[in-house]
Design an enzyme around this catalytic site. Structure first.
Site, mmCIF file in Angstrom:
data_model
loop_
_atom_site.group_PDB
_atom_site.id
_atom_site.type_symbol
_atom_site.label_atom_id
_atom_site.label_comp_id
_atom_site.label_asym_id
_atom_site.label_seq_id
_atom_site.Cartn_x
_atom_site.Cartn_y
_atom_site.Cartn_z
ATOM 1 N N ARG A 136 0.917 -13.301 -14.390
ATOM 2 C CA ARG A 136 2.073 -12.880 -15.262
ATOM 3 C C ARG A 136 3.527 -13.454 -14.827
ATOM 4 N NH1 ARG A 136 1.593 -6.308 -15.262
ATOM 5 N NH2 ARG A 136 3.522 -6.509 -16.666
ATOM 6 N N ASP A 152 4.003 0.735 -24.010
ATOM 7 C CA ASP A 152 2.650 0.857 -23.225
ATOM 8 C C ASP A 152 1.457 1.635 -24.111
ATOM 9 O OD1 ASP A 152 3.365 -0.691 -20.820
ATOM 10 O OD2 ASP A 152 4.139 1.282 -20.094
#
Length: 450
Positions: free
Chosen positions: A129, A327
């Site tokens: 990431r 999320d």
């Protein structure tokens, strides 16, 4: 840790009505921040209801490595003997943040204005990431970052010896970036100003004020302007962690799509910067109600009751709502598959750089289960098949992403055929009791190698 060891395939089978109460764990965002701000405070911070998932436990270990005394007293009760702002010691070893993007980015911010050096790593997912979105603004304070190509972990941060206050506009809606900058600003003299064009979850601002920081938040024409006076003395606090709305999303959404279900999820934090999913579900026609609404620890809280909702309709989710439910889009897309019509999700490019590319992961898995999905760089659309009409029957790659794994476990509870994921290990990073909690409600989850 979620990224290591033997994969654990899991299967979710169509089940009868889900019934009962789902006591989900403490809020992950607040748990991380409780440990970090406790470590930066003077005195002993006591935390009740801490989420004891892998991500938060990795943050606890990191705070010990930076010199704080972090003690587990059992049953979610923890204490942190802080070292004060600017008091971090240099760690002796590499800081392993496991799967936690929140943990590593907030910790980088917290140490970036102290004259120490720390090296960070994580599991395969975290090491893939990008960290530039955090290290770029930290460089404005005077910190230096050296990592792999593309700004990826493992990465070494050399903290600023003479930090400067900054004036920074967050380029994309990201509570992690905003929070890293605010934590770095604690040990920079003078006034740091952070501007976010779209408001994101505000736990860091609320908690900084609670610990005694001089912080002001103002909504202006250019966005939300946050002003922090550097080098305060933070004072230890007693913190009761509300239950996590992101975890609550899974039993709530399961109840909405499984015929005959009626589930109560008590004590859920309903901070406006976090509750976008529940607003969206109600707009779709979900039978979702708030009971016993109250304020706990400065945060709005309620008990959520979710009942089977066979007549939900697809809607266009406002792009401005994305930050308050970023999320939860994976599990929303599962609900959308059981609604009628198109659910359109725009302004969600942040999903491309989470634990996995969540748009691609969900799109591939939904298609394998017989659902039509269209997608672009910053949007996706799910065409619902209506209650009871989703085929299922696929095995989906979880991609070391806890929310992908749990979303498809929820889906399999209401599909015509079971749904499997290739690896359920990541679930423990945020929701370590997911399997027994859902089983107690009536779900049929099976570990394939059990």
């Amino acid at each position: 840790m979620s990224g290591h060891g033997t994969p654990i395939p899991m299967t979710s089978r169509p089940c009868g009505p889900l019934k009962g109460s789902a006591h989900v764990p403490g809020d992950k965002s607040i748990s991380h921040r409780s440990l970090i701000l406790g470590a930066l405070s003077v005195g002993t911070t006591r935390v009740t209801g801490l989420l004891e998932g892998d991500d938060v436990l990795d943050t606890a270990r990191a705070m010990r490595a930076f010199g704080a005394t972090v003690t587990d007293h059992g049953d979610g009760n923890w204490s942190v003997q802080g070292v004060g702002v600017g008091g971090f010691a240099e760690p002796e070893n590499v800081i392993d943040c496991g799967n936690s993007g929140t943990g590593v980015r907030l910790i980088m911010g917290a140490m970036a204005t102290s004259p120490i050096i720390a090296t960070f790593t994580g599991d395969a997912s975290l090491n893939g990431r990008p960290m530039g979105r955090v290290t770029d603004p930290l460089a404005l304070f005077g910190a230096r970052a050296t990592g792999r190509a593309g700004g990826r972990l493992p990465m070494t941060i050399e903290g600023a010896r003479d930090p400067l206050p900054v004036h920074y506009t967050v380029p994309v809606p990201s509570a992690q970036v905003k929070s890293a900058v605010l934590l770095a600003a604690l040990n920079a003299p003078g006034e740091t100003v952070v501007i976010e064009k779209e408001a994101t979850r505000d736990h860091t601002e609320r908690m900084l004020a609670g610990f005694g920081a001089e912080i002001e938040v103002e909504d202006t024409d250019e966005g939300r302007v946050i002003t922090l006076q550097g080098q305060p003395e933070l004072t230890a606090q007693d913190i009761v962690v509300p239950r996590d709305p992101s975890s609550a999303a899974f039993p709530v959404c399961a109840a909405l799509i499984v015929p005959g279900s009626d589930v109560l999820v008590p004590g859920i934090g309903l901070n406006p910067t976090r509750a976008g999913l529940f607003t969206t579900l109600r707009e779709m026609g979900a039978d979702l109600t708030y009971e016993n609404e109250r304020i706990e620890g400065g945060e709005p809280v309620a008990d959520l009751r979710a009942r089977y909702s066979p007549d939900m309709q697809g809607i266009a989710v406002p792009p401005a709502r994305a930050a308050s439910m970023i999320d939860e889009y994976p599990v929303l897309s599962v609900v959308a598959a059981f609604a009628t019509g198109v659910t359109d999700m725009q302004g969600v490019k942040e999903l491309r750089v989470k634990e996995s590319d969540r748009i691609d992961a969900m799109a591939q898995g939904l298609r394998a289960c017989g659902v039509d999905v269209a997608e672009g760089d910053d949007w996706w659309q799910v065409t619902g098949l209506g209650a009871g009409n989703v085929p299922g029957g696929a095995t989906v790659a979880s991609r070391l992403d806890h929310r992908i794994a749990m979303a498809f476990m929820v889906m399999g509870m209401a599909t015509q055929k079971p749904v499997s994921v290739d690896d359920g290990r990541p679930i423990t990073t945020s929701f370590p009791i997911f399997e027994p909690l859902m089983a107690d409600l009536g779900a049929q989850l099976v570990r394939s190698n059990a």
